[in-house]
Write a protein that holds these residues in place. Structure first.
Motif, PDB file in Angstrom:
ATOM      1  N   ASP A  27       1.575 -11.498   4.907  1.00  0.00           N
ATOM      2  CA  ASP A  27       1.965 -10.248   5.549  1.00  0.00           C
ATOM      3  C   ASP A  27       3.077 -10.448   6.571  1.00  0.00           C
ATOM      4  N   LEU A  28       3.316 -11.697   6.924  1.00  0.00           N
ATOM      5  CA  LEU A  28       4.328 -11.975   7.936  1.00  0.00           C
ATOM      6  C   LEU A  28       5.717 -11.844   7.325  1.00  0.00           C
ATOM      7  N   LYS A  29       6.581 -11.137   8.029  1.00  0.00           N
ATOM      8  CA  LYS A  29       7.972 -11.042   7.562  1.00  0.00           C
ATOM      9  C   LYS A  29       8.688 -12.360   7.831  1.00  0.00           C
ATOM     10  N   ARG A  30       9.600 -12.662   6.943  1.00  0.00           N
ATOM     11  CA  ARG A  30      10.264 -13.976   6.996  1.00  0.00           C
ATOM     12  C   ARG A  30      11.616 -13.845   7.688  1.00  0.00           C
ATOM     13  N   LEU A  31      11.763 -14.549   8.789  1.00  0.00           N
ATOM     14  CA  LEU A  31      13.009 -14.507   9.554  1.00  0.00           C
ATOM     15  C   LEU A  31      13.775 -15.816   9.373  1.00  0.00           C
ATOM     16  N   VAL A  32      15.065 -15.692   9.118  1.00  0.00           N
ATOM     17  CA  VAL A  32      15.977 -16.829   9.239  1.00  0.00           C
ATOM     18  C   VAL A  32      16.839 -16.564  10.455  1.00  0.00           C
ATOM     19  N   LEU A  33      16.882 -17.511  11.375  1.00  0.00           N
ATOM     20  CA  LEU A  33      17.699 -17.352  12.571  1.00  0.00           C
ATOM     21  C   LEU A  33      18.957 -18.193  12.459  1.00  0.00           C
ATOM     22  N   LEU A  34      20.075 -17.588  12.791  1.00  0.00           N
ATOM     23  CA  LEU A  34      21.351 -18.316  12.801  1.00  0.00           C
ATOM     24  C   LEU A  34      21.806 -18.477  14.242  1.00  0.00           C
ATOM     25  N   ILE A  35      22.105 -19.699  14.617  1.00  0.00           N
ATOM     26  CA  ILE A  35      22.506 -19.989  15.997  1.00  0.00           C
ATOM     27  C   ILE A  35      23.771 -20.859  16.004  1.00  0.00           C
ATOM     28  N   SER A  36      24.384 -20.884  17.198  1.00  0.00           N
ATOM     29  CA  SER A  36      25.521 -21.801  17.392  1.00  0.00           C
ATOM     30  C   SER A  36      25.389 -22.614  18.665  1.00  0.00           C
ATOM     31  N   GLY A  37      24.466 -22.222  19.547  1.00  0.00           N
ATOM     32  CA  GLY A  37      24.495 -22.858  20.864  1.00  0.00           C
ATOM     33  C   GLY A  37      23.145 -22.984  21.526  1.00  0.00           C
ATOM     34  N   ARG A  38      23.037 -22.356  22.673  1.00  0.00           N
ATOM     35  CA  ARG A  38      21.919 -22.559  23.607  1.00  0.00           C
ATOM     36  C   ARG A  38      20.551 -22.223  23.025  1.00  0.00           C
ATOM     37  N   GLY A  39      20.463 -21.129  22.272  1.00  0.00           N
ATOM     38  CA  GLY A  39      19.209 -20.815  21.586  1.00  0.00           C
ATOM     39  C   GLY A  39      18.157 -20.112  22.418  1.00  0.00           C
ATOM     40  N   SER A  40      18.576 -19.475  23.503  1.00  0.00           N
ATOM     41  CA  SER A  40      17.547 -18.831  24.341  1.00  0.00           C
ATOM     42  C   SER A  40      16.961 -17.586  23.668  1.00  0.00           C
ATOM     43  N   ASN A  41      17.757 -16.864  22.893  1.00  0.00           N
ATOM     44  CA  ASN A  41      17.181 -15.724  22.160  1.00  0.00           C
ATOM     45  C   ASN A  41      16.227 -16.205  21.071  1.00  0.00           C
TER      46      ASN A  41
ATOM     47  N   SER B 283      21.974 -23.819  12.246  1.00  0.00           N
ATOM     48  CA  SER B 283      23.067 -23.888  13.211  1.00  0.00           C
ATOM     49  C   SER B 283      24.340 -24.307  12.493  1.00  0.00           C
ATOM     50  N   ASN B 284      25.424 -23.691  12.888  1.00  0.00           N
ATOM     51  CA  ASN B 284      26.716 -24.115  12.314  1.00  0.00           C
ATOM     52  C   ASN B 284      27.342 -25.220  13.153  1.00  0.00           C
ATOM     53  N   ARG B 285      26.616 -25.627  14.225  1.00  0.00           N
ATOM     54  CA  ARG B 285      27.120 -26.722  15.066  1.00  0.00           C
ATOM     55  C   ARG B 285      26.010 -27.747  15.234  1.00  0.00           C
ATOM     56  N   VAL B 286      26.368 -29.008  15.031  1.00  0.00           N
ATOM     57  CA  VAL B 286      25.373 -30.071  15.104  1.00  0.00           C
ATOM     58  C   VAL B 286      24.920 -30.294  16.550  1.00  0.00           C
ATOM     59  N   ASP B 287      25.761 -29.912  17.519  1.00  0.00           N
ATOM     60  CA  ASP B 287      25.448 -30.161  18.931  1.00  0.00           C
ATOM     61  C   ASP B 287      24.787 -28.961  19.617  1.00  0.00           C
ATOM     62  N   ALA B 288      24.352 -27.974  18.854  1.00  0.00           N
ATOM     63  CA  ALA B 288      23.731 -26.790  19.471  1.00  0.00           C
ATOM     64  C   ALA B 288      22.415 -27.171  20.156  1.00  0.00           C
ATOM     65  N   THR B 289      22.300 -26.828  21.429  1.00  0.00           N
ATOM     66  CA  THR B 289      21.060 -27.108  22.161  1.00  0.00           C
ATOM     67  C   THR B 289      19.866 -26.439  21.484  1.00  0.00           C
ATOM     68  N   GLY B 290      20.116 -25.274  20.942  1.00  0.00           N
ATOM     69  CA  GLY B 290      19.048 -24.524  20.293  1.00  0.00           C
ATOM     70  C   GLY B 290      18.392 -25.281  19.154  1.00  0.00           C
TER      71      GLY B 290
END
Ligand code: GRF
Length: 217
Positions: free
Chosen positions: A5-19, A41-48
């Protein structure tokens, strides 16, 4: 709630990741009937990325710097997402413009957070521009992603005052805090199927025409 029943989320980030963390927290508190099936993440160094790994979330890095152009990166991203069957693709500080082809492939399923009261101040440097314009009010918006940059249908906004002593960093900090309230709330209504567009593009909340989520910060 069953896993299915859980909806499936894919999150895309580039940086800090606080959201990303705010959304993961809302899921952990069971306020959001969803699971994060992948963080890209599109960046390997993203803190997120580190934050996501530390929470045991599945992560992938697709380095945009390694692709010749937008189309090729977006194709690689779409290929990676294909098997994850995302209900929603959640942009959380993803600092890239997506190609029309990608957006059309996932039409109506991509949401973004933007640090201004759209349609005011699309694009970058929003806090600076709000200060330069001498505005008394600022905020953040959640919108569906369309081919128009930061221009898709609004799903929610939080407004907050600009104080006399505010500068770019104080505004950035306060707006971000508000994003962390707003994004999970909008996602909750989306995954519960309570908020969405009808066939003519009108936003409905619980079946009634709506301006979306409105918060005051
Ligand atoms: C936020 O200000 C968001 O509005 C913008 O990028 C920032 C992301 O922050 N799109 P974080 O990576 O979620 O901490």
């Amino acid at each position: 709630m069953n896993q299915q029943d859980l909806k499936r989320l894919v999150l895309l980030i580039s940086g800090r990741g606080s959201n990303l963390i705010a959304i993961a927290d809302a899921i952990d508190r069971k306020e959001l009937s969803a699971e994060i099936v992948l963080v890209v993440s599109n960046r390997v160094d993203a803190t997120g990325l580190e934050l996501a790994r530390a929470r045991g979330l599945p992560v992938a890095v697709i380095e945009s710097a390694g692709y010749a152009d937008r189309e090729q990166f977006d194709q690689a991203l779409a290929d990676r997402l294909a098997s994850f069957e995302a209900d929603w693709i959640v942009l959380a500080g993803f600092m890239r413009i997506l190609s029309d082809r990608f957006i059309n492939r996932f039409a109506g399923q991509i949401v973004n957070v933007h640090p201004s009261l759209l349609p005011a101040f699309p694009g970058l440097h929003t806090h600076q521009r709000v200060l330069e314009a001498g505005l008394a009010e600022h905020g953040a918006s959640i919108h569906l992603v369309t081919a128009e940059l930061d221009g898709g249908p609004l799903l929610g906004q939080v407004t907050m005052p600009v104080h006399a002593g505010d500068n770019v960093s104080s505004l950035a900090r306060r707006v971000l805090e508000q994003e962390h309230r707003l994004y999970p709330e909008v996602l909750k209504l989306l995954v519960d199927g309570r908020l969405g567009l009808d066939n003519s593009g009108r936003l409905l909340l619980d079946g009634e025409p709506s301006a979306g989520v409105r918060m005051v910060g």
